[in-house]
Scaffold this motif. Structure first.
Motif, PDB file in Angstrom:
ATOM      1  N   LEU A   1       0.838  -1.201   0.000  1.00  0.00           N
ATOM      2  CA  LEU A   1       0.000   0.000   0.000  1.00  0.00           C
ATOM      3  C   LEU A   1       0.869   1.246   0.000  1.00  0.00           C
ATOM      4  CD1 LEU A   1      -2.747   1.383   0.114  1.00  0.00           C
ATOM      5  CD2 LEU A   1      -2.667   1.160   2.623  1.00  0.00           C
ATOM      6  N   ALA A   2       1.944   1.228   0.773  1.00  0.00           N
ATOM      7  CA  ALA A   2       2.834   2.388   0.835  1.00  0.00           C
ATOM      8  C   ALA A   2       3.434   2.688  -0.538  1.00  0.00           C
ATOM      9  CB  ALA A   2       3.934   2.162   1.866  1.00  0.00           C
ATOM     10  N   ASP A   3       3.891   1.645  -1.254  1.00  0.00           N
ATOM     11  CA  ASP A   3       4.451   1.845  -2.592  1.00  0.00           C
ATOM     12  C   ASP A   3       3.379   2.334  -3.565  1.00  0.00           C
ATOM     13  OD1 ASP A   3       6.974   1.062  -1.754  1.00  0.00           O
ATOM     14  OD2 ASP A   3       6.769  -0.995  -2.507  1.00  0.00           O
TER      15      ASP A   3
ATOM     16  N   ALA B   1      -8.619  -2.884  -4.300  1.00  0.00           N
ATOM     17  CA  ALA B   1      -8.616  -2.404  -2.920  1.00  0.00           C
ATOM     18  C   ALA B   1      -9.707  -3.156  -2.164  1.00  0.00           C
ATOM     19  CB  ALA B   1      -8.881  -0.909  -2.881  1.00  0.00           C
ATOM     20  N   GLU B   2      -9.355  -3.665  -0.988  1.00  0.00           N
ATOM     21  CA  GLU B   2     -10.318  -4.411  -0.179  1.00  0.00           C
ATOM     22  C   GLU B   2     -10.291  -3.882   1.254  1.00  0.00           C
ATOM     23  OE1 GLU B   2     -11.486  -9.011   1.016  1.00  0.00           O
ATOM     24  OE2 GLU B   2      -9.760  -8.642  -0.263  1.00  0.00           O
ATOM     25  N   ASP B   3     -11.480  -3.644   1.806  1.00  0.00           N
ATOM     26  CA  ASP B   3     -11.536  -3.185   3.199  1.00  0.00           C
ATOM     27  C   ASP B   3     -11.681  -4.377   4.133  1.00  0.00           C
ATOM     28  OD1 ASP B   3     -14.245  -3.911   3.224  1.00  0.00           O
ATOM     29  OD2 ASP B   3     -14.966  -1.853   3.066  1.00  0.00           O
TER      30      ASP B   3
ATOM     31  N   GLY C   1     -11.726   1.951   7.991  1.00  0.00           N
ATOM     32  CA  GLY C   1     -10.368   1.698   8.474  1.00  0.00           C
ATOM     33  C   GLY C   1      -9.415   1.215   7.418  1.00  0.00           C
ATOM     34  N   VAL C   2      -8.778   0.112   7.667  1.00  0.00           N
ATOM     35  CA  VAL C   2      -7.647  -0.380   6.882  1.00  0.00           C
ATOM     36  C   VAL C   2      -8.095  -0.869   5.502  1.00  0.00           C
ATOM     37  CG1 VAL C   2      -5.778  -2.064   6.805  1.00  0.00           C
ATOM     38  CG2 VAL C   2      -6.433  -1.021   8.983  1.00  0.00           C
ATOM     39  N   VAL C   3      -7.324  -0.478   4.481  1.00  0.00           N
ATOM     40  CA  VAL C   3      -7.538  -0.931   3.103  1.00  0.00           C
ATOM     41  C   VAL C   3      -6.286  -1.687   2.663  1.00  0.00           C
ATOM     42  CG1 VAL C   3      -7.919  -0.224   0.713  1.00  0.00           C
ATOM     43  CG2 VAL C   3      -8.980   1.060   2.581  1.00  0.00           C
TER      44      VAL C   3
ATOM     45  N   ALA D   1      -6.010   5.125  -1.824  1.00  0.00           N
ATOM     46  CA  ALA D   1      -6.949   4.114  -1.347  1.00  0.00           C
ATOM     47  C   ALA D   1      -7.460   4.568   0.017  1.00  0.00           C
ATOM     48  CB  ALA D   1      -6.273   2.747  -1.240  1.00  0.00           C
ATOM     49  N   ASP D   2      -8.785   4.499   0.191  1.00  0.00           N
ATOM     50  CA  ASP D   2      -9.381   4.967   1.444  1.00  0.00           C
ATOM     51  C   ASP D   2     -10.667   4.195   1.713  1.00  0.00           C
ATOM     52  OD1 ASP D   2      -9.565   6.551   3.725  1.00  0.00           O
ATOM     53  OD2 ASP D   2     -10.707   8.119   2.701  1.00  0.00           O
TER      54      ASP D   2
END
Length: 171
Positions: free
Chosen positions: A30-32, A71-73, A45-47, A40-41
């Motif tokens: 995700l950081a890259d 992207a998946e939550d 919370g976390v994606v 992504a949002d």
């Protein structure tokens, strides 16, 4: 509470490169993905963003690759986005002809030899051909212009000429 709202995701910007070796690597974290221009949002919370795959149109000049990310939550809601990567070599190769030559007699003029041509291309593979010889139809001296051509896989070309002079100046 049941979250049924998928996350939002925006892929990094579309990219055009000259050669296949210049295609950017897929993002694996995700950081890259975010550092590469993606977003992504999710409201819960976390994606997690994953690379789904690359699909080529199997064409050349240009070749278009569609890169898909997902992207998946945390609730299992999924959204995808695509990035288009275009490979289109528009840079002509470079070519250098053999040195100019001078001979006393026409019988001494060597046949064209593509192995004497120096060729280079930004993406690698090239084809060198002898285009032809053109004489000025004069004598003492006769001047022959020998032309070579180079072409890369995308049809970008360059030419060069070698001058061959025939001048019998021996009594």
């Amino acid at each position: 509470q049941d979250d049924t709202t998928p996350p939002t995701v925006t892929c990094p910007a579309d990219v055009t490169v000259e050669c296949a070796v210049d295609v950017p690597a897929m993002f694996t974290t995700l950081a890259d993905f975010i550092a590469g221009g993606g977003t992504a949002d999710d409201n819960c919370g976390v994606v997690t963003v994953t690379h789904v795959g690359d699909v080529s149109n199997n064409a050349t000049c240009p070749e278009v690759i569609t890169r898909t990310y997902q992207a998946e939550d945390e609730c299992g809601n999924i959204t995808t986005c695509t990035q288009t990567i275009t490979i289109d070599d528009t840079t002509p190769p470079t070519i250098t002809c053999p040195a100019d030559l001078t001979f006393e007699c026409a019988a001494d003029v060597p046949a064209a030899d593509i192995s004497l041509v120096t060729a280079d291309d930004n993406c690698g593979v090239v084809t060198v051909t002898h285009v032809g010889d053109v004489s000025n139809n004069a004598t003492c001296p006769e001047v022959i212009t020998r032309t070579y051509q180079i072409a890369d896989l995308c049809g970008n070309t360059a030419t060069c000429t070698q001058t061959i002079t025939i001048d019998d100046d021996i009594p």
